[in-house]
Structures are given as structure tokens and as C-alpha cells.
Scaffold this active site. Structure first.
Site, short mmCIF file in Angstrom:
data_model
loop_
_atom_site.label_atom_id
_atom_site.label_comp_id
_atom_site.label_asym_id
_atom_site.label_seq_id
_atom_site.Cartn_x
_atom_site.Cartn_y
_atom_site.Cartn_z
N THR A 141 15.24 56.26 35.70
CA THR A 141 15.38 55.27 34.76
C THR A 141 14.74 56.06 33.31
O THR A 141 15.04 56.03 32.13
CB THR A 141 14.89 53.90 35.08
OG1 THR A 141 15.68 53.73 36.37
CG2 THR A 141 15.16 53.04 33.84
N SER B 81 14.28 56.57 44.79
CA SER B 81 13.43 55.50 44.04
C SER B 81 12.11 56.14 43.55
O SER B 81 11.43 56.47 44.29
CB SER B 81 13.52 54.42 44.79
OG SER B 81 12.96 53.03 44.22
N GLY B 82 11.95 55.54 42.23
CA GLY B 82 10.58 55.98 41.81
C GLY B 82 10.52 57.65 41.32
O GLY B 82 9.33 57.98 40.66
N SER C 62 11.51 49.25 39.72
CA SER C 62 12.60 49.89 40.37
C SER C 62 14.14 49.09 39.63
O SER C 62 13.94 48.09 39.71
CB SER C 62 12.65 49.54 41.81
OG SER C 62 13.46 50.28 42.40
N SER C 63 14.99 50.10 39.53
CA SER C 63 16.20 49.58 39.21
C SER C 63 16.72 48.98 40.41
O SER C 63 17.12 49.60 41.46
CB SER C 63 17.22 50.60 38.68
OG SER C 63 16.35 51.31 37.70
N ASN D 26 8.49 51.71 43.66
CA ASN D 26 8.48 51.88 42.20
C ASN D 26 8.14 50.27 41.53
O ASN D 26 8.79 49.32 42.09
CB ASN D 26 9.77 52.43 41.87
CG ASN D 26 9.89 52.51 40.39
OD1 ASN D 26 9.12 52.16 39.57
ND2 ASN D 26 10.71 53.28 39.61
N GLY E 129 18.13 54.96 43.38
CA GLY E 129 18.07 56.24 44.21
C GLY E 129 17.77 55.72 45.81
O GLY E 129 17.73 54.78 46.10
N GLU F 26 16.61 55.26 49.13
CA GLU F 26 15.36 54.59 49.43
C GLU F 26 15.57 54.21 51.09
O GLU F 26 16.45 53.91 51.61
CB GLU F 26 15.22 53.34 48.53
CG GLU F 26 16.24 52.37 48.86
CD GLU F 26 15.98 51.18 47.66
OE1 GLU F 26 15.13 51.33 46.71
OE2 GLU F 26 16.44 50.01 47.80
N1 LIG Z 1 8.69 61.79 32.64
C1 LIG Z 1 7.77 60.69 32.93
N2 LIG Z 1 6.57 60.73 32.33
C2 LIG Z 1 5.43 59.92 32.83
N3 LIG Z 1 5.66 58.99 33.78
C3 LIG Z 1 6.93 59.00 34.37
C4 LIG Z 1 8.07 59.59 34.02
N4 LIG Z 1 9.07 59.58 34.82
C5 LIG Z 1 8.58 58.43 35.76
N5 LIG Z 1 7.59 58.11 35.41
C6 LIG Z 1 6.52 57.08 36.29
O1 LIG Z 1 7.39 56.64 37.26
C7 LIG Z 1 7.62 55.39 37.28
C8 LIG Z 1 9.16 55.50 37.97
O2 LIG Z 1 10.05 56.00 37.35
P1 LIG Z 1 11.52 55.38 37.25
O3 LIG Z 1 12.33 56.08 36.08
O4 LIG Z 1 11.64 53.86 36.95
O5 LIG Z 1 12.05 55.68 38.42
P2 LIG Z 1 13.37 55.51 39.16
O6 LIG Z 1 14.23 54.81 38.30
O7 LIG Z 1 13.93 57.08 39.58
O8 LIG Z 1 13.36 54.69 40.46
C9 LIG Z 1 7.99 54.99 35.77
O9 LIG Z 1 7.46 53.63 35.57
C10 LIG Z 1 6.75 55.90 35.30
O10 LIG Z 1 5.41 55.24 35.41
MG LIG Z 2 15.29 53.28 38.16
#
Ligand SMILES: Nc1ncnc2c1ncn2[C@@H]1O[C@H](COP(=O)(O)OP(=O)(O)O)[C@@H](O)[C@H]1O
Ligand SMILES: [Mg+2]
Length: 1034
Positions: A122, A117-118, A170-171, A167, A394, A396
């Protein structure tokens, strides 16, 4: 491993920078089994903001937690259609490669994005979607679909994401999205599968976490009218479902703005006003439901303490408030034929309320997904290929982990299993295809954990379901006991009871611990049964089925409520949905994005070694690398390899005419590869150690420069020659043209000259005739020529009468006119130029001329001798005499010689002319005074002598007779006399001789002649002889 061989060309080229930014493909890591080397490389790149690294075609992404400028349209363009390894690793490269492989092979693909997660899953999936939206060909119709695909994201995130401790976005549901492409590669449709929404979050949030974003967006961003209509206040603190985590406001989230985005997106994705109204009605009713409170009545049964909130719920959902109240405070029990109402305790009522809320929200979410799918659906039946995007919650681990974490982590376990299977499979297949012996790789296979969770009868889910379904008093704790019974010796399962002493200290009694592939997670069994059951009483379902809110009605209208059979438990449903997903994915070609968290605190620029190392480990990246390197670090198609490295061997440079494989064999022999270092497959060469490849690559780098300069030199020479030839040709051409021009000019001039000369000759011949066409030009020329010459040769003096140019016959008349004009002009100039004195002189000379010109021989010589005022100055005249005559006004005086009348004796005397008379003086004596009035005449000869005779009348004796004088300045003296005495007419020029009166009655004769010598004497005959020298002929 598509594209691998194709693109390797430039991958190695970029390796020259490998020391600074690390290598961009772990496959080429020399120490490929060293976790430290792996991490070092990741860290090196991370510190250069290079968050992407490949392991073959797998993309490792490290969350930078800051905006990097690598996702712009420009970047997308750079990656579009470019071979995978030609550019630095990028999510766009992977997306592009998947897309082009799909088009080329016309099969289905999926991109599995995993990580805890995070970690950025996404975000990665959004980037991929954006890339397709921008880079695929488009039409207006497709733009529509594309917009909906893109805008489905913010809507789903609003309803399915929330802030957790891991996060801020977070999804809380799993999402698999198919993007459908037609044969031309246009994105023509989409379909989403949603997986298990964590709906318990609607009613409960841990400290530091929030409910789903949509609630905050509506409450904070909703327009006043709208909120009023929904009975809501613009304040999150009013709603018990929003305040449990005590963090309604999050710095990184702008709910107000997000509300606008979502509200706009809803309209784009085909939601009509009624849908939107009903959807918001559901959201609002959830908030109102959360505020519905119960109190115990006298019997201890639940009773509503605030009917206002319930009223809003009934209004928004369009259900009867009484029936709703009944449904929330009691359940119907069927007793044979009868139905009895059984009232709830307060706790029970709260449970029922929350169950209702979760059901409403969960089902609405499903409805939302379906609705979005409808709007993205492609209705034509032509053949399509898809790229699936899997972005799932993810792995967690929280402080307290419950049923939801259990499901989420199980899901990740399954995906890891899928990953292992697919990687191994494809790698093994490649070896088989290439006819190279497969060397088994030792790695951790998590199948054992999957089985622990999902195995029939023994697995945790089976045990849980059994507990949920069995009659009697089943509780979360009995479930735990059952687990302990069934799994007591499982290496990945521990509870307080089963643990050894040391571990036991870390485990509470109500917990069990699973040793997941990604680490240990301790789950608290509290709530497992009820969450798995997800029970909703039938009477409340019935209420909902009658809702006037179309969404709610639709959501509860399913068959499930009719059947008597108990619905499938949540865990079983989830398990089968994951099985379904596995099937979907297994039928497609995989691409992997492995996301890593760089640190736990979501800080940019921090690379937490321990955290990353842990993820690298459990994500099996090292294993994946080992599998990819099983024996061989590098592989490449023969033709590609030969094409690149052929300059390194004389036998293959510049051309290898034979089979590529043989060429490669010759080449590597020449390079000195040892038999153990490489293997020849069917289409590819396999190289065992990166160092072998690097050595080859370095040799190539050196050779490349050499080659480059040789090619450069050749080309320069070729170019220069061409240039020289072109210049020479051009010069010749210019020369030819110029010569032509010159020749034509010369010819023209000659022709012209002939014409002119002919004309000139003709004109010359006809010059005497009247003006005709033949001679007119010639005459004009003659005229002009004469006038031009004349202009330069005009006479300069009045007296110059000879130098006037002789005119040609045509200009005789003109010439004469011009001559006169010129003369007049000169005269005029002369006249204007002379002084008064000169003028007087000339006047005198004029008079002289009238009198003497042509008459007296000596006249011409006299013309040039200027006249003077007087020839004797006053001092030289006797004072006495002067006094006597001065009053008469002395006009002129001159010395003379006077000849006596008798003997003609010569006596020097002075002759003085006054205004009235002429005096002859002998010093102080006035010898004779001749009054002008008495002067009868004056005689002079025609010859050159200076003799003057004054004829005076002699009536008496006193008169002395005529006066005979000789004077050197005869013309001057006589001219003065004629002016003073006005005696011009009295002057006679006589020839031969003249008579004169000696005295009264006696006459003498003067004879003039010319001779050798001038003299005056008395002749024998008594005549006065005057001889003068002959002057030059006139
Ligand atoms: N490629 C990236 N560039 C900049 N910031 C990112 C990037 N990927 C993730 N982040 C940061 O990390 C945070 C969490 O990413 P997210 O995709 O929501 O995580 P996950 O879906 O894996 O839980 C995002 O809100 C963003 O702030
Ligand atoms: Mg996500």
C-alpha cells in the site's frame, strides 16, 4: 524489458560501488542461482538503507519499517525523466519509466505490487500515486482530479483498512486503480475497482486486531455535536463491535488526526453534506446494531432486550422501528401464496443481525468506491492511456485461517500465476524477436494450485458452491468431506483424514491444508458455508430498501433482491472478479514491484534472514532471475554497447563508420570474448556471464581515466591557445587605442602651443600700444612675470637704492608706488627694530646733517662713525674741578687742542659741556668758562680740518677773547653743543678764512686751505694757517 538497453550505460558505471552496497540489479549477480548470494546482496543493501534492488525492470522492495528521506519532492525531481538505470533503484524510477514508456508507446500499463501482508504494497502504491501527482504536467482543472485521486486514499483506507496482527494498516480489500492520462501525459482521471472487502471484520475481530479504522476515527475524533446527533459516546469501550480484539488504541495510529484528514477528504471528493451525514449515519447505525442484544422469550424465541439502541438504528437509517425489529427477530417464509413469519432463536437473531450489519457495511463500501469513481471520472471522450496500480491484500497466514484468508491467498495465487505467465511470455518473446534460441527454465509453476481452487466441478470453490446450494443439511463439515472425496490425491491438498501419520498430528479434524506457492496454510472450515452464502433474509432487505438514508436505500435497491434465483456465492463472485482482473491486466504491459517484509515484528533495521529467504523463495524471485538470466545475464542494444565500449578497441575508436552490430563484433573479438560467452541477436548483444561484462566494464573504467586525461589535455591546450589569442588581440587593441589617445593629445598640445606662441609674439609686438585683445594677454603675462620676479628680488635694506628691478613700461607707475610702499615698509620695520639708544644717536646724526650736510668736506666720512656719550670718563677729570662744576650737570667731555690767541701755541686741554656752560680745563684749572648765553657764534671751515672757533663777546679785558680749538670729533662735539646749548643756528660753516677776536679790540684771521699734509701754523702774516688733506670728492 523497456528502457533496459537505454539505461544500461550508467548502471555499470555505478557498479564500481558494488562491493560496498551490493549490486543494484540482481541480473548481474554472478552466482545467480545461489539463494545465499541473492540474500547477501539484499541484506548488504538493506543495512545501507538501500531498500530497492532491481531484477531487470522488476523492483524488489524491502520494508524498512522506518521513514527514509527518499520520497521528497527533491527526490522526485531527480528521477523525473531520467533513464531507468541511471540512478539507484527507486520506486520513482519505476513509476517514471512506466509513465514515459506509456507516453512513447501510447499503450496501457499496470504496476503489480505484490508481497505478503505488511510488506509495503500500500505504501508503494501511494508513493507511485504521489509521484504522478507531483511530476505530471498540471492545470487547475487537473489539479482538482489529482487532489481527488490523492484524497481517495485516506477515505478508502479508513473504510477498508484495519489493524491486523501482521500490519497496523492492513488493506482488507483489493484495489485496482486506473490512472488515466491524456496524450500530453496529464493525469486526467481515475477509476477504482474494489475487490472483496473482508466484511466479516465488521462483526468479528480476532484478538489483537481491530475493526475498520473509520469506526475508531469517528468515535475518538468526532465532534461532540456530531456524536450527539448520531447517538454515540466518545468511548470505544461502549461498542461491542469495537472491543473484541481488545486493542482499540494502537500506538502507531492517531485516530483523531486521521478523522480530520478523512473528514476533509470527503468534502474534497465531491461528497455533499447530505452524503456525509448519511454515510456517518450508516457507520453509527453499525455500532448501534452491534449493541442490539437479544433474550429468549418464554418459547425460546429471540426478543430485544434494549430498545434504545434499536431506536437509534431506526432513526439513523430512517426505517420504521417496528418493522426493523420484526426483520431482526424473524424471517418471512413463503408458503405457496401466503407469507408466514418464522421467529428466530437468539443465535439465529444474532446471526441475522450480523448479516445485516455486514451487508450494510459491505454495500456502503461499494457505494463509496462508486462515489469516488464518479468524482474522479474524466468525462471527455478523447483518447487516453492508463497506468493501473494493483494493491491487493497480500498472502497471509494466521493462527486460525478462515474463508477470508482462503480468498485472499487464492487471489495471490492468481496474481503469481499471472506474473509467471507474463514474465515467461515477455522473455520468450524477446528471445524470439532477437532470433536467439530459447533455453527452457525450470521453475515452479503454481497453475496446479490455481486449478485446485478454481477448476470447474473439481475445484474447492465448485465444491463449496455445491454444498451451499444443494438441498438438505449441508454443513461446513460435509463440505470438508466432499473435498476429501474429490481431492484425495491432490499433492497440494491435505486434511486430517488424507494426511500421513506425521502430518496428521499437525492437523485438526475440521481443517484442511493447502500447499500454496507461498507456503502451507491450514484453513478451518467453520463458517465457510455461511460466509460463502452471505445470506440475508428477504424481509430485512425489504426493510432496508425503504430506508430514508439514501445510501442504504441505494445499496439495497439492486435487482438481485427481486429475483427468485439465489445470488451468486461470494467465492464465485470473487473468482469471476479475479478472472476479470486477469483479463484487464493481460491486456496491459506489466511492471512489477515485489515487496518483502524484513521482519515479523515491524521493527526498523532488522533483517530476518529466514523470513526474507522464505519470501524470496515463494515470490519466485530466484526463478524470475533465472528466467531473466536464461542463458544470458546481460543484453544491450548494439549501438548503446558500441557507444560505451568503443574506446576499448582501436578499430572502433573514436568512430565506427559501419553497422553497429559489426562494430560490436569487432570490438568483442578484440576484447577476446569466447564464442560461448556471447550471442549476437538482431538488435542486441547477449552476454552470458556477468563476469564478462564486469571485466569489460573494469577495462572501460581504466580506459576512461586515460581518455579523460587525454581529452582534458587536448581541451586544456585548446582552451589555453584560445585564451592566449584572445589576450593578444585584446592587448593589440588596447595598445592601438592608447597610441591613438596619445597622438591626439600630442596634436592638441602642439596646436595649443602654436596658438600661444602666436599670441605671445603678437602681444610682444603690440606691447607698447594701449590694451587690445592682441596684447592684453601678453601684457598680463609681462605684469605677472615682473611681479613674480619682483617678489623674489625685493631690496632687503633701506639703504639699498639700486637693486629695485627695472619695470617694463606698462608697470612704471605701479613699480614706483610699490617701491615706495616697500621702502616705507622697510623703514617702518627698521624703525620698529631700533633701540632707544640708536634712536637718540640718529636724532643726533640728523641734527648734524642739518648743520653740516653739504657744507663741510669731512661730513660724509663722519656719518658712519657713531657718537658716544662722552669721551672722557669722570675718573679722568680732576676731582676738584669736578666738584666745582658737577652741579651744573656734565653732559659731554672731550680732549681738545687749544691754540693760544697770541702765538697759536697748541695746548692739550679738556672741553666739558655742562647744562649751562662750556669749560676748558687744564687738569685742575678751569682755563676758560663760556656761558652759553654769551656764546655769539661758532665757526668751522668747509674743509676737512677739525678746527672750531667759539666767538665770545669781549666787552672787557677780563675776557680772554675767542676760543680756537682743534678737535678730532668735530661733528660729535658741535652736535652735542647745539643740543645742550640750543646753539644750532649759531654754527657757521665758513669758506676760506674767518676773523676772530684775540682780545678786546684786536682781531686775528684763520685761513683754511687744503694741501698734501694737514698742519696748523702761524703764518708770517700772523694768520693762523690751517691746512687739511683733501678728502675724496663728494
Ligand atoms: N517504503 C516504506 N518506508 C517506510 N515504511 C514503510 C514503507 N513501506 C511500508 N512501510 C511500513 O510498513 C507498514 C505496512 O505497509 P503496507 O504498505 O500497509 O503493507 P501492505 O499493504 O503490504 O500490507 C506501513 O504502515 C509502514 O509503517
Ligand atoms: Mg496494504
Amino acid at each position: 524489458m523497456q528502457g533496459c538497453a537505454r539505461g544500461q550505460l550508467d548502471m555499470e558505471g555505478a557498479l564500481t560501488a558494488r562491493d560496498r552496497v551490493g549490486i543494484q540489479d540482481f541480473v548481474l549477480l554472478d552466482a545467480h542461482t545461489s539463494e545465499t548470494a541473492f540474500l547477501d546482496n539484499l541484506k548488504k543493501r538493506f543495512s545501507e538503507n538501500l531498500i530497492y534492488t532491481y531484477i531487470g525492470t522488476l523492483l524488489v522492495s524491502v520494508n524498512p519499517y522506518k521513514e527514509l528521506d527518499i520520497y521528497s519532492k527533491k527526490q522526485m525531481d531527480i528521477y523525473m525523466g531520467v533513464n531507468f538505470f541511471e540512478l539507484p533503484p527507486h520506486i520513482f524510477a519505476l513509476a517514471d519509466n512506466a509513465y514515459h514508456t506509456m507516453l512513447a508507446e501510447a499503450n496501457n500499463h499496470f504496476i503489480l505490487i505484490s508481497g505478503e501482508s505488511g510488506a509495503g504494497k500500500t505504501e508503494a502504491s501511494k508513493k507511485i500515486l504521489q509521484y504522478y501527482a507531483v511530476s505530471c504536467p498540471s492545470t487547475t482543472l487537473l489539479d482538482n482530479v489529482r487532489d481527488r485521486m490523492l484524497l481517495s486514499n485516506p477515505v478508502l483506507e479508513a473504510f477498508g483498512n484495519s489493524k491486523t496482527l501482521k500490519n497496523d494498516n492492513s488493506s482488507r480489500f483489493g484495489k485496482y486503480m486506473d490512472i488515466q492520462f491524456d496524450i500530453q501525459g496529464d493525469a486526467v482521471g481515475g477509476h477504482i475497482l474494489g475487490y472483496l472487502l473482508e466484511k466479516s471484520r465488521v462483526v468479528h475481530q480476532n484478538h489483537g486486531e481491530r475493526n475498520f479504522h473509520i469506526f475508531y476515527q469517528l468515535v475518538k475524533g468526532g465532534e461532540e455535536d456530531l456524536l450527539h446527533q448520531l447517538g454515540l459516546e466518545s468511548n470505544c469501550q461502549h461498542y461491542s463491535y469495537l472491543v473484541q480484539g481488545e486493542c482499540a488504541n494502537v500506538a502507531s495510529i492517531n485516530d483523531k488526526n486521521d478523522w480530520k484528514t478523512v473528514r476533509n477528504a470527503l468534502s474534497v471528493i465531491d461528497f455533499d453534506e447530505r452524503d456525509i451525514q448519511h454515510l456517518l449515519g450508516v457507520i453509527a447505525s453499525v455500532l448501534h446494531l452491534g449493541n442490539v442484544q437479544f433474550e429468549p422469550d418464554s418459547k425460546g424465541y429471540a426478543m430485544l432486550n434494549n430498545s434504545a439502541e434499536l431506536l437509534w438504528v431506526s432513526t439513523l437509517l430512517g426505517v420504521n422501528v417496528q418493522v426493523l425489529q420484526e426483520g431482526l427477530t424473524s424471517r418471512k417464509i413463503e408458503a405457496k401464496t401466503d407469507e408466514v413469519l418464522s421467529p428466530f432463536t437468539v443465535d439465529h437473531a444474532i446471526y441475522a443481525r450480523d448479516a445485516l450489519t455486514k451487508a450494510i457495511y459491505g454495500r456502503t463500501f461499494t457505494w463509496l468506491v462508486n462515489k469516488i469513481n464518479d468524482s474522479m471520472e474524466n468525462k471527455d471522450s478523447s483518447r487516453k492511456t492508463v497506468i493501473g496500480l494493483l494493491d491487493i491484500y497480500g498472502f497471509e497466514v494466521f493462527y486460525v485461517n478462515s474463508f477470508e484468508q482462503f480468498c485472499i491467498n487464492y487471489c495471490n495465487e492468481k496474481l503469481q500465476q499471472l506474473f509467471i505467465q507474463l514474465t515467461l511470455k515477455s522473455e520468450q518473446e524477446e528471445y524470439e524477436a532477437e532470433n536467439i534460441g530459447w533455453e527452457p527454465v525450470q521453475f515452479f509453476n503454481n497453475k496446479i494450485i490455481c486449478d485446485l481452487v478454481e477448476e470447474k466441478h473439481r475445484g474447492i470453490i465448485s465444491v463449496l458452491d455445491e454444498e451451499c446450494l444443494r438441498p438438505g443439511e449441508a454443513t461446513d463439515l460435509t463440505f470438508l468431506e466432499r473435498l476429501e472425496e474429490k481431492l484425495d490425491s491432490h499433492p497440494h491438498f491435505v486434511t486430517h483424514k488424507l494426511a500421513d501419520k506425521k502430518t496428521r498430528k499437525t492437523l485438526e479434524r475440521g481443517n484442511f491444508r493447502l500447499l500454496h506457492y507461498a507456503g502451507e496454510v491450514t484453513y478451518c472450515v467453520v463458517g465457510f458455508l455461511s460466509k460463502n452464502n452471505d445470506l440475508l433474509y428477504r424481509n430485512i432487505k425489504d426493510v432496508m430498501r425503504q430506508s430514508k438514508n439514501s445510501i442504504v436505500r441505494e445499496c439495497f435497491a439492486s435487482k438481485e433482491s427481486d429475483g427468485r434465483r439465489r445470488p451468486e456465492t461470494v467465492a464465485s463472485q470473487f473468482k469471476s472478479s479475479l478472472l476479470g482482473l486477469t483479463d484487464i491486466l493481460m491486456s496491459k504491459e506489466p511492471w512489477y514491484v515485489r515487496c518483502l517484509k524484513s521482519n515479523e515484528s515491524q521493527q526498523p533495521g532488522q533483517f530476518d534472514d529466514v523470513l526474507v529467504r522464505h519470501q524470496v523463495k515463494y515470490l519466485g524471485l530466484m526463478e524470475h532471475l533465472r528466467v531473466r538470466r536464461a542463458g544470458f545475464a546481460y543484453r544491450c542494444h548494439y549501438d548503446v554497447f558500441l557507444q560505451r565500449y568503443k574506446p576499448l578497441c582501436p578499430a572502433t575508436w573514436p568512430y565506427w563508420r559501419g553497422v553497429a552490430a559489426e562494430g560490436v563484433e569487432v570490438l568483442v573479438q578484440h576484447l577476446g570474448y569466447l564464442p560461448d560467452e556471447y550471442k549476437m541477436g538482431r538488435t542486441k548483444i547477449f552476454i552470458r556471464h556477468p563476469r564478462t561484462l564486469f571485466a569489460t566494464e573494469d577495462a572501460f573504467e581504466v580506459c576512461k581515466h586515460d581518455l579523460a586525461s587525454r581529452i582534458q589535455a587536448q581541451y586544456k591546450a585548446y582552451w589555453q591557445k584560445g585564451q592566449f589569442r584572445r589576450q593578444k588581440e585584446a592587448a593589440t587593441k588596447i595598445e592601438t587605442c592608447w597610441r591613438g589617445v596619445q597622438a591626439r593629445k600630442a596634436k592638441g598640445r602642439r596646436q595649443w602651443a602654436v596658438k600661444v606662441i602666436k599670441k605671445f609674439i603678437k602681444g610682444y609686438m603690440a606691447r607698447g600700444e594701449a590694451k587690445t585683445t592682441d596684447n592684453s594677454e601678453y601684457l598680463a603675462f609681462v605684469r605677472q612675470n615682473y611681479l613674480n620676479r619682483l617678489k623674489d628680488n625685493l631690496p632687503k635694506m633701506v639703504l639699498d637704492k639700486t637693486s629695485w628691478l627695472t619695470p617694463p613700461p606698462v608697470l612704471t607707475e605701479t613699480s614706483e608706488i610699490l617701491r615706495q610702499l616697500h621702502m616705507r615698509l622697510m623703514v617702518r620695520k627698521y624703525i620698529r627694530g631700533i633701540t632707544a639708544q640708536q634712536k637718540a644717536q640718529l636724532q643726533l646724526k640728523g641734527i648734524t646733517s642739518v648743520i653740516f650736510k653739504g657744507k663741510k668736506d669731512s661730513y660724509p666720512q663722519s656719518v658712519s662713525q657713531p657718537y658716544v656719550d662722552t669721551r672722557i670718563s669722570e675718573q679722568d677729570i680732576n676731582m676738584k674741578v669736578l666738584q666745582m662744576i658737577r652741579h651744573e650737570g656734565i653732559k659731554y667731555s672731550i680732549p681738545i687742542v687749544k691754540y693760544d690767541r697770541n702765538g697759536f701755541k697748541a695746548r692739550p686741554r679738556q672741553l666739558i659741556l655742562t647744562q649751562t656752560a662750556a669749560y676748558v680745563l687744564d687738569d685742575a684749572k678751569i682755563k676758560q668758562r663760556v656761558l652759553y648765553t654769551t656764546l655769539k657764534g661758532v665757526s668751522v671751515s668747509t674743509l676737512s680740518d677739525g678746527l672750531i672757533i667759539f666767538h665770545i663777546p669781549s666787552e672787557d679785558d677780563k675776557q680772554k677773547g675767542d676760543l680756537i680749538m682743534q678737535c678730532d670729533h668735530l661733528f660729535e662735539a658741535l652736535t652735542k653743543l647745539s643740543v645742550v646749548a640750543n646753539k644750532q643756528s649759531a654754527i657757521n660753516v665758513v669758506q676760506g678764512s674767518v676773523k676772530f677776536q684775540m682780545k678786546v679790540g684786536k682781531e686775528g684771521i684763520v685761513e683754511f686751505s687744503s694741501g698734501q699734509e694737514s698742519m696748523v701754523y702761524k703764518d708770517k702774516n700772523g694768520h693762523l694757517m690751517v691746512v687739511s688733506t683733501r678728502t675724496r670728492a663728494r
